[in-house]
Design an enzyme around this catalytic site. Structure first.
Site, PDB file in Angstrom:
ATOM      1  N   PHE A   4      18.841 -38.932   3.467  1.00 49.08           N
ATOM      2  CA  PHE A   4      19.507 -40.063   2.820  1.00 49.08           C
ATOM      3  C   PHE A   4      18.545 -41.259   2.961  1.00 49.08           C
ATOM      4  O   PHE A   4      18.565 -41.953   3.976  1.00 49.08           O
ATOM      5  CB  PHE A   4      20.824 -40.397   3.517  1.00 49.08           C
ATOM      6  CG  PHE A   4      21.896 -39.348   3.398  1.00 49.08           C
ATOM      7  CD1 PHE A   4      22.861 -39.429   2.396  1.00 49.08           C
ATOM      8  CD2 PHE A   4      21.991 -38.306   4.318  1.00 49.08           C
ATOM      9  CE1 PHE A   4      23.876 -38.492   2.307  1.00 49.08           C
ATOM     10  CE2 PHE A   4      23.003 -37.364   4.234  1.00 49.08           C
ATOM     11  CZ  PHE A   4      23.947 -37.448   3.221  1.00 49.08           C
ATOM     12  N   ASP A   5      17.702 -41.455   1.971  1.00 50.22           N
ATOM     13  CA  ASP A   5      16.642 -42.451   2.156  1.00 50.22           C
ATOM     14  C   ASP A   5      17.184 -43.877   2.231  1.00 50.22           C
ATOM     15  O   ASP A   5      16.535 -44.746   2.809  1.00 50.22           O
ATOM     16  CB  ASP A   5      15.597 -42.337   1.042  1.00 50.22           C
ATOM     17  CG  ASP A   5      14.680 -41.129   1.258  1.00 50.22           C
ATOM     18  OD1 ASP A   5      14.658 -40.597   2.371  1.00 50.22           O
ATOM     19  OD2 ASP A   5      13.991 -40.729   0.310  1.00 50.22           O
ATOM     20  N   VAL A  46       9.183 -44.195   1.683  1.00 46.02           N
ATOM     21  CA  VAL A  46      10.002 -43.532   2.697  1.00 46.02           C
ATOM     22  C   VAL A  46       9.314 -42.211   3.022  1.00 46.02           C
ATOM     23  O   VAL A  46       9.430 -41.245   2.270  1.00 46.02           O
ATOM     24  CB  VAL A  46      11.444 -43.297   2.200  1.00 46.02           C
ATOM     25  CG1 VAL A  46      12.320 -42.817   3.354  1.00 46.02           C
ATOM     26  CG2 VAL A  46      12.025 -44.562   1.588  1.00 46.02           C
ATOM     27  N   TYR A 102       7.228 -39.985   0.282  1.00 49.62           N
ATOM     28  CA  TYR A 102       7.508 -40.409  -1.091  1.00 49.62           C
ATOM     29  C   TYR A 102       7.487 -41.918  -1.227  1.00 49.62           C
ATOM     30  O   TYR A 102       7.797 -42.642  -0.272  1.00 49.62           O
ATOM     31  CB  TYR A 102       8.887 -39.894  -1.533  1.00 49.62           C
ATOM     32  CG  TYR A 102       8.787 -38.611  -2.340  1.00 49.62           C
ATOM     33  CD1 TYR A 102       8.581 -38.659  -3.709  1.00 49.62           C
ATOM     34  CD2 TYR A 102       8.883 -37.373  -1.731  1.00 49.62           C
ATOM     35  CE1 TYR A 102       8.470 -37.495  -4.457  1.00 49.62           C
ATOM     36  CE2 TYR A 102       8.768 -36.191  -2.472  1.00 49.62           C
ATOM     37  CZ  TYR A 102       8.564 -36.263  -3.833  1.00 49.62           C
ATOM     38  OH  TYR A 102       8.446 -35.116  -4.569  1.00 49.62           O
TER      39      TYR A 102
HETATM   40 CU   LIG Z   1      10.022 -34.480  -5.532  1.00 51.26          CU
END
Ligand SMILES: [Cu+2]
Length: 627
Positions: free
Chosen positions: A287-288, A369, A372
Site C-alpha cells: 500500500f504505497d 516508493v 518504483y
Molecule cells: Cu509494474
C-alpha cells in the site's frame, strides 16, 4: 490578504501543531507520523467561498504513534492553541517513515543471522548488500501477531552505484520488528544462483546515441496563469494544488468558468499485488500511500528534466518523526503545454479553415516508493475536461532462477532473472460537486436494439442509462467494448436542452480489477481494487480507500466495509472512487529501467455547457483562420 482556507500548513503552523499535540495525555514522547491541515468542513468552506461567511477556523492535525504504541490523530485549533480532538485508532499500525527505513536497513545488515546466511552464499562484505524494507502484509505468519514487522529482502548491489535489482539474493527473507529495529527471524527457501545480469542504465554505463538536437519550449509573452499561494487561475479554470503526507498531490475546489465541478481529489490508496506463488514473493502487496506515504516519498522536481518550459513550482512542507519541518522544494510543478489541435474544420464549400491549438495545464508531482517512481498528473483542458494520468517509472521487482527452473507467474528479462507479474491499482477519491453539492450518478453504455418495430432496419442503438440509487448498485467494473462511462450530474438543475448538467468519468487504457482471489489476504485488505467504480455518500472520515492505517490490517477495511450498509447515493453529496489500474506482464524492454507506462481517466463535461466551451479560444496564428 487573508490566507486561503485550503492552503496547507505553513512551517510555523506545523511547528505549532507539533508543540500543542505534544501536550496531549501520553504524547510527550510520541513519534509523529504526519502533520497536515485538518481541512474545514465543506459547509464552512462554502459559506466562506460562496456566501461571504467567516474564514473557517484554521486547524492542524498531528498523526502520532505514542509511547504505548497507539496511533492517534490530534486536532489542534491553531489560533487558540487548543486540542479539539484526540482520536484513537485501536489496533492500527503506522506506516514506515523515511527515517525509519534507513534505520531498518542498517538493523538488518548488522544482524548476525543475516550476516551468517549471506556468508553461506559467499557474501561477506555487507557494504555490497542492499536491503529492501518491505511492508509486511498479513499472511497468517506467527510473527505477524503482536509485532509491527517488515519483511526485508537482500540484493547484491556490489558497488553502491550499481543496480542491486540485477542481483536478487534468493530466497532469503528477514522478519524485522520495526518498533524495536530488531530481526526476529530469517527464513530461507530454495537457494538460487545470483544472476549476473547487466542492470546499469546511468550515464557513463551505457553508450549514448547522437543526433539529438535541443527542443526548447518558450512562452515569449509569459504564462497565461497566476498562482496565489496554492490557488491557481488559468484561462477560466481555478483550483488549488497541495501535498499531503499520505495522499501526495491533492486538488481542491475545482471550478471552470465560475462553476463548481469538484471539491477535492486525491489518490486515496494504492496497492501493488504480485502474482507469482513463490513464498519469497507471494506476500508482496504494497500500500504505497498508507504504508509509505505518497507525500512523504515525494521528489524535488528539476527544471529541464522533470518539467520543461516556463514552470512555476510549489514547495511543500511536511513533518518528520520529531515533528520538525521537512521542506520538499519544487514538490509540485505547474505549467502549460501545447497539446495538438483543440478543434478544426475546413469548409469544403468555401475553403475557409478554422483551427485552434489545444493547450493544457499540468499539475504534476512525483513520488519514489522503493523501486518504483510514480508521477501524478492532473491535466486541465480548454474544453472543460480534466484528465488524471499516472505515469509509472522505475525498476521492476526482480526474482532469480536456477537454470531450467519452471517459471510461474513471472517473465524472464535476462539470464536467470525475471520480473513477476503484478498489478498497480490506484484508488482516486473524487468528491465531485457538479454544479452544486448534491449529485446523482448514472451509468451510460452502448446497447444495440433488436430488429423489430423499434428498429426496422437494424441500424439503431441506444445509450442505455442506469441510475444508481444505493452504494451496492454503483460497484462497477469498466467495459471498453460498450464504451461504459459514469455520468455525475446535478438533478436539481436543467441545461439548455432539458438535461442534467453533468461530468462523465471515462476510463483511459484498459482497467482490470484485482486478479488475486477472494480467499487471498490482499483481496480482503485492498478490497477497493475489486471494482473500478464505487460511489459513497461523502463522509469526512472516509478518506482512505483501504482504511486510514492499512499497515497490518485484517478484514476488509475501507470501501468494502463502508458500503456494506448500502447507503443511498441519489441526489446527495457523493464521492466517486475510481480505480486506475495497470496489469504489468513484464517485458524484456522493461529492463533494466522501464520506459514510462501510463494509466488514468478523464472527467469530461457532458451537458454541463450548452455549447462547445472552447469556441472563445482565439486562433494562435492568423493563418489558422483563412480561406
Ligand atoms: Cu509494474
Amino acid at each position: 490578504m487573508e490566507s486561503h482556507p485550503l492552503n496547507p500548513l505553513t512551517p510555523d503552523e506545523i511547528r505549532r501543531t507539533a508543540q500543542v499535540a505534544r501536550t496531549a495525555d501520553g504524547a510527550a514522547d510520541a513519534v509523529f507520523i504526519s502533520i497536515s491541515i485538518r481541512e474545514p468542513a465543506k459547509a464552512d468552506y462554502l459559506a466562506w467561498s460562496d456566501a461571504d461567511g467567516p474564514l473557517p477556523v484554521r486547524r492542524g492535525r498531528a498523526a502520532i504513534y505514542d509511547a504505548q504504541r497507539r496511533v492517534r490523530e490530534i486536532t489542534v485549533e491553531l489560533g487558540s492553541g487548543t486540542i479539539t480532538e484526540d482520536r484513537h485508532f485501536p489496533g492500527a499500525m503506522p506506516p514506515i517513515t523515511p527515517d525509519e527505513y534507513v534505520a531498518a536497513e542498517a538493523a538488518v545488515k548488522s544482524d548476525p543471522l543475516m550476516i551468517e546466511a549471506l556468508a553461506r552464499r559467499g557474501i561477506t562484505d555487507m557494504g555490497e548488500v542492499q536491503i529492501d524494507v518491505l511492508a509486511a502484509s498479513k499472511m497468517g505468519h506467527e510473527l505477524e501477531d503482536g509485532h509491527r514487522i517488515a519483511r526485508c529482502v537482500p540484493y547484491l548491489r556490489g558497488a553502491p552505484s550499481l543496480n542491486g535489482y540485477a542481483r536478487p539474493i534468493e530466497s532469503l527473507l528477514a522478519f524485522l520488528d520495526l518498533d524495536d529495529k530488531r530481526v526476529l527471524a530469517i527464513e530461507e527457501y530454495d537457494v538460487k544462483p545470483i544472476p549476473e545480469a547487466d542492470g546499469e542504465y546511468a550515464v557513463g554505463t551505457v553508450p549514448l546515441a547522437e543526433g539529438f538536437r535541443a527542443i526548447d519550449i518558450v512562452q515569449p509573452d509569459g504564462v497565461s496563469f497566476t498562482v496565489d499561494g496554492n490557488r491557481v487561475s488559468w484561462l477560466g479554470w481555478e483550483f488549488s494544488a497541495s501535498l499531503e503526507a499520505q495522499e501526495g498531490l491533492v486538488i481542491h475546489d475545482v471550478r471552470f468558468k465560475g462553476r463548481r465541478i469538484m471539491h477535492r481529489a486525491s489518490c486515496a490508496e494504492m496497492i501493488v499485488p504480485y502474482g507469482t506463488p513463490h513464498p519469497m514473493h507471494n506476500w508482496r502487496t504494497y500500500f504505497d500511500a498508507g504504508e509509505y506515504g505518497l507525500g512523504a516519498c515525494t521528489n524535488s522536481l528539476v527544471l529541464g528534466c522533470d518539467c520543461v518550459g516556463d514552470i512555476t513550482y510549489l514547495d511543500s512542507y511536511l513533518a518528520d518523526g520529531r515533528g520538525d519541518v521537512v521542506e520538499i522544494a519544487n514538490a509540485i510543478c505547474l505549467h502549460e503545454e501545447d497539446h495538438s489541435l483543440l478543434w478544426k474544420h475546413t469548409d469544403h464549400g468555401t475553403g475557409q479553415v478554422e483551427s485552434r491549438r489545444a493547450r493544457r495545464f499540468v499539475v504534476n508531482s512525483m513520488a519514489t516508493v522503493g523501486n518504483y517512481d510514480y508521477s501524478f498528473r492532473w491535466n486541465f483542458g480548454l474544453d472543460g475536461h480534466i484528465e488524471l494520468e499516472v505515469q509509472l517509472h522505475g525498476i521492476i521487482s526482480t526474482m532469480a532462477h536456477a537454470p531450467g527452473e519452471e517459471l510461474v507467474g513471472t517473465n524472464l528479462v535476462d539470464a536467470g532473472l525475471s520480473g513477476p507479474h503484478h498489478q498497480h491499482l490506484f484508488s482516486f477519491r473524487l468528491d465531485l460537486d457538479v454544479d452544486g453539492t448534491d449529485n446523482t450518478v448514472r451509468e451510460v453504455e452502448a446497447e444495440p436494439i433488436p430488429i423489430g418495430p423499434d428498429n426496422p432496419v437494424g441500424n439503431a442503438f441506444r445509450a442505455k442509462t442506469t441510475v444508481f440509487h444505493t452504494e451496492q448498485e454503483a460497484m462497477r467494473t469498466a467495459n471498453d467494448t460498450l464504451g461504459r462511462a459514469w455520468y455525475v450530474g446535478n438533478p436539481n438543475k436543467v441545461n439548455a436542452v432539458g438535461g442534467q448538467p453533468s461530468y462523465r468519468i471515462v476510463p483511459m487504457h484498459g482497467v482490470t480489477p484485482m486478479l488475486a482471489q477472494p480467499g487471498s489476504s490482499v483481496y480482503q485488505r485492498a478490497g477497493f481494487g475489486r471494482n473500478i467504480l464505487w460511489v459513497t455518500p461523502n463522509r469526512d472520515d472516509e478518506r482512505h480507500a483501504a482504511g486510514t492505517y492499512p499497515y497490518g490490517t485484517i478484514g476488509q477495511p475501507g470501501l468494502p466495509q463502508w458500503t456494506e450498509a448500502d447507503r443511498p447515493i441519489e441526489n446527495t453529496d457523493i464521492v466517486c472512487w475510481y480505480t486506475v489500474g495497470v496489469t504489468h506482464f513484464v517485458r524484456t524492454e522493461d529492463w533494466p529501467i522501464m520506459p514510462v507506462a501510463r494509466a488514468g481517466f478523464r472527467l469530461e463535461p457532458a451537458g454541463f455547457f450548452d455549447r462547445n466551451p472552447a469556441l472563445e479560444v482565439p486562433p494562435s496564428d492568423p493563418s489558422c483562420c483563412t480561406s
